[in-house]
Enzyme design. Sequence first.
Site, short mmCIF file in Angstrom:
data_model
loop_
_atom_site.label_atom_id
_atom_site.label_comp_id
_atom_site.label_asym_id
_atom_site.label_seq_id
_atom_site.Cartn_x
_atom_site.Cartn_y
_atom_site.Cartn_z
N LYS A 126 0.86 -1.18 0.00
CA LYS A 126 0.00 0.00 0.00
C LYS A 126 0.89 1.23 0.00
O LYS A 126 1.93 1.26 0.68
CB LYS A 126 -0.89 -0.03 1.25
CG LYS A 126 -1.92 1.08 1.34
CD LYS A 126 -2.80 0.90 2.58
CE LYS A 126 -3.87 1.97 2.70
NZ LYS A 126 -4.72 1.77 3.89
N SER A 135 -9.60 1.65 3.03
CA SER A 135 -8.74 2.46 2.19
C SER A 135 -7.66 1.66 1.45
O SER A 135 -7.06 2.18 0.53
CB SER A 135 -8.07 3.55 3.04
OG SER A 135 -7.18 2.95 3.97
N SER A 150 -9.78 -0.73 7.20
CA SER A 150 -9.21 -0.50 5.87
C SER A 150 -8.52 -1.71 5.24
O SER A 150 -8.17 -1.67 4.07
CB SER A 150 -8.23 0.67 5.90
OG SER A 150 -8.93 1.88 5.93
#
Lengths: 486, 493, 96
Positions: A79, A154, A178
């Site tokens: 990420k 996210s 997330s």
Amino acid sequence: MGLSDLSASELLDQLQSGAVSSREVTQACLAAITVQDTAVHAFLHVDAADALQQAAAIDERRVRGESLGLLAGLPVALKDVLCQQGQPATCASKMLSGFIPPYDAHVVTKLKQADAVLLGRTNMDEFAMGSSSENSAFGVTRNPWDLSRIPGGSSSGSAAAVAARMTPVSLGSDTGGSIRQPAGLCGIVGMKPTYGRISRYGLIAYASSLDQIGPFGTDVRSVATVLEAISGHDPRDSTSVNQPVPEYSKSVDQPLTGLKIGIVPEHFSAGLDTEIAAAVKSAIDVYRSLGAEVREVALPHAKYCIATYYLIACSEASSNLSRYDGIHYGHRATSFKNLNEMYAASRGEGFGAEVKRRIMLGTYALSTGYYDQYYVKALKVRRLIRQDFDAAFQQVDVIAGPVTPTAAFAIGEKANDPLAMYLSDIYTISANLAGLPAISLPCGFTTGGLPIGLQLQGRPFDEDRVLRAARMYEATTDWHTRRPNG
Amino acid sequence: MSYDVIIGLEVHVQLQTQTKIFCGCSTAFNPDQPNVQTCPVCLGLPGALPVLNRHAMRLAVKTALGLGCQIAKFTKWDRKQYFYPDLPKGYQISQYDLPFSFDGHVDVDTGSGEPRRVRILRAHLEEDAGKNVHDESGRGRDSQVDLNRAGTPLVEIVTQPDLRTAAEARTFLQAMHSLLTFLEVSDCNMQEGSLRCDANVNLHVHQPDGSKVATPIVEVKNINSFRFTEQAILHEVDRQWELFQKTGKTIKDAPKTTRGFDPDRGVTTPMREKEEAADYRYFPDPDLVPVTFTDADIEAIRSEMCETPVSRRARFLGEYQLSAYDADVILDQGRAVADYFETVAKGSGDPKQAANWVTQDVLRELKERRLTLDAFSINADVLMSLLKRVSDKQLTIKSAREVFLLLLEQAEEHAPSTVRIDAIIAEKGLALVQDTGAMETAIAAVLARNAKAVADFKSGKQAAVGALIGQVMKELKGADAAVVREKIIAALS
Amino acid sequence: MALPLDTVKKVAGLARLQLTDTEIEMFSQQLGGILDYVAMLDELDTSAVEPMVHAIELTNVLRDDVLAPSLPRADALQNAPKQDGRYFLVPAILEG
């Protein structure tokens, strides 16, 4: 059968036996990215040459008979919130466009020590704030199961990339769900470990007391293996806990006997999609059939978790994001009259709407006159929420329930209603407030063909039991073997 | 109308650690090489996290114990939020509602007999900011930011408004300097900014009806010398008095303002007021965890502390009977000189003599040779041996000075030592003659040679003995004149 | 209930966020809505509850005072929007 059909744990077996090389696996991932990522947009940055070079180096060392790490030769996507020296880390924000960290996050060091191949950097909601990827400054990521829908967030790109088999595993971060929410919406496995289990050093902070890093994979074994590789005490993170890390990859296949599963009646009340309720209930029936005892537990303060979460997370975020001032790094506006204007213009231009909204809420909650009413109040309710869990875990080993109230929604559907978006985190947020480990794994599909996730939450530092409970279910079901367009 | 001056100080002290408070970068003063002592943590890079320096915490506790403060059983770190280019995170890690120490006091000598007790409200541990270098050309060019200093550990000491004159404020700061260097918690180098203070000043004006009216409080920020502190307060008092006479404005009419001190002009000047009222939005730093202290922890730190200069001064006056002047001269030199003095005083058995030697001979030589005490070749044990010979009446003070200088002169070839002292005494024949046989022989010989002087003495001219003593002393090379005198008189009567 | 526009502007000032009029209007509505929602916490009597700052409550995490390598200056400055090879550069800071 192509390489991309294999789970990470299967790939690791083949890499170790020499059936495939890391270069081949990495090339297969790069090829999949080329074919699919134009549509999915899971990645923000892929350094193909660098990835192939890492893979070749590991292959060479394997040929020489050197002893290799737990993830030797396995591609891992990161990420874009994790710092890797020499690679961009933008947090999907215009603010950090072009930012190159001069250091490695602790988990990146751990991955390098485990001889993983760092494949590329994945899209996300800006600064990890959001549940859909619609807050990325660099475009939305699409759900591989239905490209008109959001993949969750996210950690949107990390989930979508694994779901689309562009990478066997990836890392995300989870502040209010997330990792688990996109894992659930993308039909893969994702885990948020106990707060303090994995060092946050090098994780670009959203809300420091809630943020945790965790892995995504196509099955529980893969997630257990990656978790083992990246866990452990780090003296550079004061909140990192000095506890031994069990060998999750070895224990994950051992079924639990006498497992006590808790269910929370309120989880199945208003707001939960009926198809999801049915899927989760039948998953619990699977546990019953495996000999688990299922009993109801009460979490009386559960309904306060979203309010508590947004006050704490936004307060911390308003402070954590103060460092983006256009001076030492990050975006600087070009037009301003003085220093103060430079700050305001740089931040006004650099941050997207959701980030600004949360900074505003947090600044307000910490300001004179409101601090006790909002911030301190939320911290007190946080303790009540934690105490609910402590009491529940006196009676049961894990708590099972839904991950999300609905399956993946359409892109744009909730974009203009922040509160509705926040409510989609209703089942995941409490594990962050209480610091608990929690996993999301596939447990069915809607009639429209969208994945449904099952969440298991456990006691602090009891990842081993959570993983084994998840694997027990997975071993008797085949949801995790389904793939988009397959 | 008359007025009282009300002064409270906030003193910032850099602790002498190797590394910064939350990372492993050096704290060395290095303004010529900007931005070379930084890392992800003190640059405030995204993702970097702080970890508290154990030694900084320990030195901070020592500081507080030296100030007579209570140590909190539980303390934590808070973020103080404001934007400034030398503050890379957009917040300073500091302590807000639970500082690690509180409720202390320092007694300041006011010169009028009665010391002034200055109460310490609190002392807390925090990180220093970096340094902004402003363009002085007036052309509005960019300011430069150096983050070498960012993250240096700092103790902020806040007094109650107990000081009443500018001179007292200066004396208070000097006492702090003395205390903190003694405890070796800070080098207190004011040029380098290791000790700086903010002064809160206002006046309580006596009214004809007996009541008092307070003028608005002014904070003079970032003063970095004793003299400037005194000057700034003196100027501020005059300025506030004039302003009050002109406008009559009281503390109720105006908020607290901040001013800076311009040492070139000797005046305080207004600082730019922030656009909105400061709202630092303090909240507990989630990246750091609380620190707790048990009584045993605190006692362990206390037990390794040296005596404070104040208590040592009292002991010098009592135990060693030193004059206040000598005690202050010694203590002002710092702990090493005071330790040196004590070794010499105890071992030689003559503290007053020891004080004379340290304050005159030793300090003079250090000054002339531009040495610090640790580089001085005559260590305390050697000087102690030398003075012991004086108090044992083996050597005259005059001879001891000669030995002292020879030891220094020859220090390159022969490290000064007790053996060297005795060698020089023997070489130069400086030993006081203790052998009464030799002395009596010499006296008999001198009396025999000086019939006239003997006759003069016997006829009542007491002064005649002087010449006789001189000759005996010369013959013996080292003898106690008083003993010789006594023996001559005995021989003649 | 919408948050007053002046409050939105004041908070934006504290946070150093330049907002457009549209954003100010939008945040006034949205923040007002969120604050109405979080007011549910007022139902709870928390007078006897200790605030919980950390998810896992540790104490006394300290490091030894041992030097670690610093970054080369070029690395420290590499991401700065404006620098001169020695310093970070910012618009003139007015002091008086």
